[in-house]
Enzyme design. Structure first.
Site, PDB file in Angstrom:
ATOM      1  N   ASP A 146     -45.097 -17.548 -25.784  1.00  0.00           N
ATOM      2  CA  ASP A 146     -45.690 -18.328 -26.255  1.00  0.00           C
ATOM      3  C   ASP A 146     -47.455 -18.309 -25.380  1.00  0.00           C
ATOM      4  O   ASP A 146     -47.762 -18.082 -24.230  1.00  0.00           O
ATOM      5  CB  ASP A 146     -45.161 -19.971 -26.245  1.00  0.00           C
ATOM      6  N   ARG A 147     -48.449 -18.890 -25.996  1.00  0.00           N
ATOM      7  CA  ARG A 147     -49.677 -18.426 -26.594  1.00  0.00           C
ATOM      8  C   ARG A 147     -50.330 -19.646 -24.643  1.00  0.00           C
ATOM      9  O   ARG A 147     -50.773 -18.760 -23.518  1.00  0.00           O
ATOM     10  CB  ARG A 147     -50.444 -19.557 -27.141  1.00  0.00           C
TER      11      ARG A 147
END
Length: 321
Positions: A146-147
């Site tokens: 995930d970012r």
């Protein structure tokens, strides 16, 4: 506004190199023909407009080194300008390489940087590393983070390595451990969460994952590492690899991850923001596997970034007051 496009005015003949082989022809064309609808690509294959070594092929055909692929004139999006990385930014990225050989790289991905570019971000981690390694014939993501998540991220430098790593991931021969700070005082020393997860796409395009009996099998093993007054450091071992799995399973226990603006508590997040946390406290700390080519054991650890280390020290200091 309609996206700009251009039409190739003549037939293209592309010779496949060793870094491109073993891909399905449909996947190769989807990647190569940016802006061309998938339906158009499959129609070209079906009608014989795309040929390999002058012959018709099916969509599942796997291209080989030295194959000659014929692509007809087709309207497509213009190529994106490549990001440039130099000076301090290049040094900072290279300093985050944890392991590298001729076959793969392991990067300590920074929080806030997506793994690849998209409609809102021109360049992600993979595009930036391709820019600082312009001579690399092949460089691809093996998996994703995930970012907001930092830590161990694998990149393959050869297609043969990528395929073998994908097989290792599918057969659960890659062990991934995460460090997370969760809200509240976590009680059990060890806890296996076996709760199926279902992914939903909102109208905004945002992905929301929920525990659901109609979802896919998802298992996470949590181990309590250190408790503080209002938070706990836990280690999470992924036994399956679902979207947002650790974040949703942590929230499911009543202990969401600090800084999680999607599955967490606004009140809890505000408490940690006041202590300097400006991101999701989830870090892919360790990856353990056998090297996909040499079969030698690899154990790679990514140290946490300074901002997370400072928060942990702040929590320790509060304990002694």
């Amino acid at each position: 506004m309609e996206k700009p496009s251009f039409v190739s005015v003549k037939v293209e003949l592309i010779e496949i190199n060793s870094s491109q082989e073993q891909q399905r022809i449909d996947n190769f064309l989807i990647k190569s023909l940016k802006g061309v609808p998938k339906s158009r690509i499959y129609r070209m294959i079906r009608k014989g407009e795309v040929r390999v070594n002058r012959g018709r092929v099916r969509a599942e055909y796997r291209i080989q080194a030295h194959d000659i692929v014929r692509i007809p004139p087709i309207r497509r999006s213009p190529p994106k300008s490549k990001p440039s990385v130099g000076g301090k930014n290049k040094i900072q990225l290279e300093n985050r390489i944890l392991f590298e050989d001729d076959d793969l790289m392991v990067i300590n991905k920074p929080s806030g940087l997506p793994v690849h570019g998209g409609s809102r971000v021109n360049a992600g981690l993979i595009e930036l590393f391709r820019a600082i390694r312009p001579d690399a014939k092949f460089l691809e993501l093996v998996h994703r983070l995930d970012r907001g998540t930092s830590g161990c991220l694998l990149l393959a430098k050869k297609r043969s390595c990528l395929l073998k790593l994908h097989e290792l991931f599918r057969s659960n021969q890659v062990q991934k451990y995460y460090t997370a700070l969760v809200c509240g005082r976590w009680q059990p020393k060890k806890l296996l969460i076996d709760a199926p997860l279902k992914k939903n796409i909102q109208q905004s395009g945002e992905r929301i994952v929920k525990v659901s009996t109609s979802g896919k099998v998802a298992k996470t093993l949590f181990r309590r590492m250190q408790r503080y007054k209002f938070a706990t450091i836990v280690e999470a071992k992924l036994l399956t690899g679902r979207t947002h799995q650790i974040r949703v399973h942590a929230a499911y226990t009543g202990h969401p991850i600090a800084g999680d603006d999607r599955y967490g508590s606004k009140t809890d997040n505000r408490y940690f923001e006041e202590k300097g946390l400006k991101r999701l406290f989830l870090h892919a700390s360790t990856v353990k596997l056998r090297h996909p080519i040499s079969a030698k054991p690899l154990l790679i650890h990514a140290p946490i970034d300074e901002d997370l280390a400072k928060l942990i020290q702040h929590l320790k200091d509060e304990e002694s007051i």
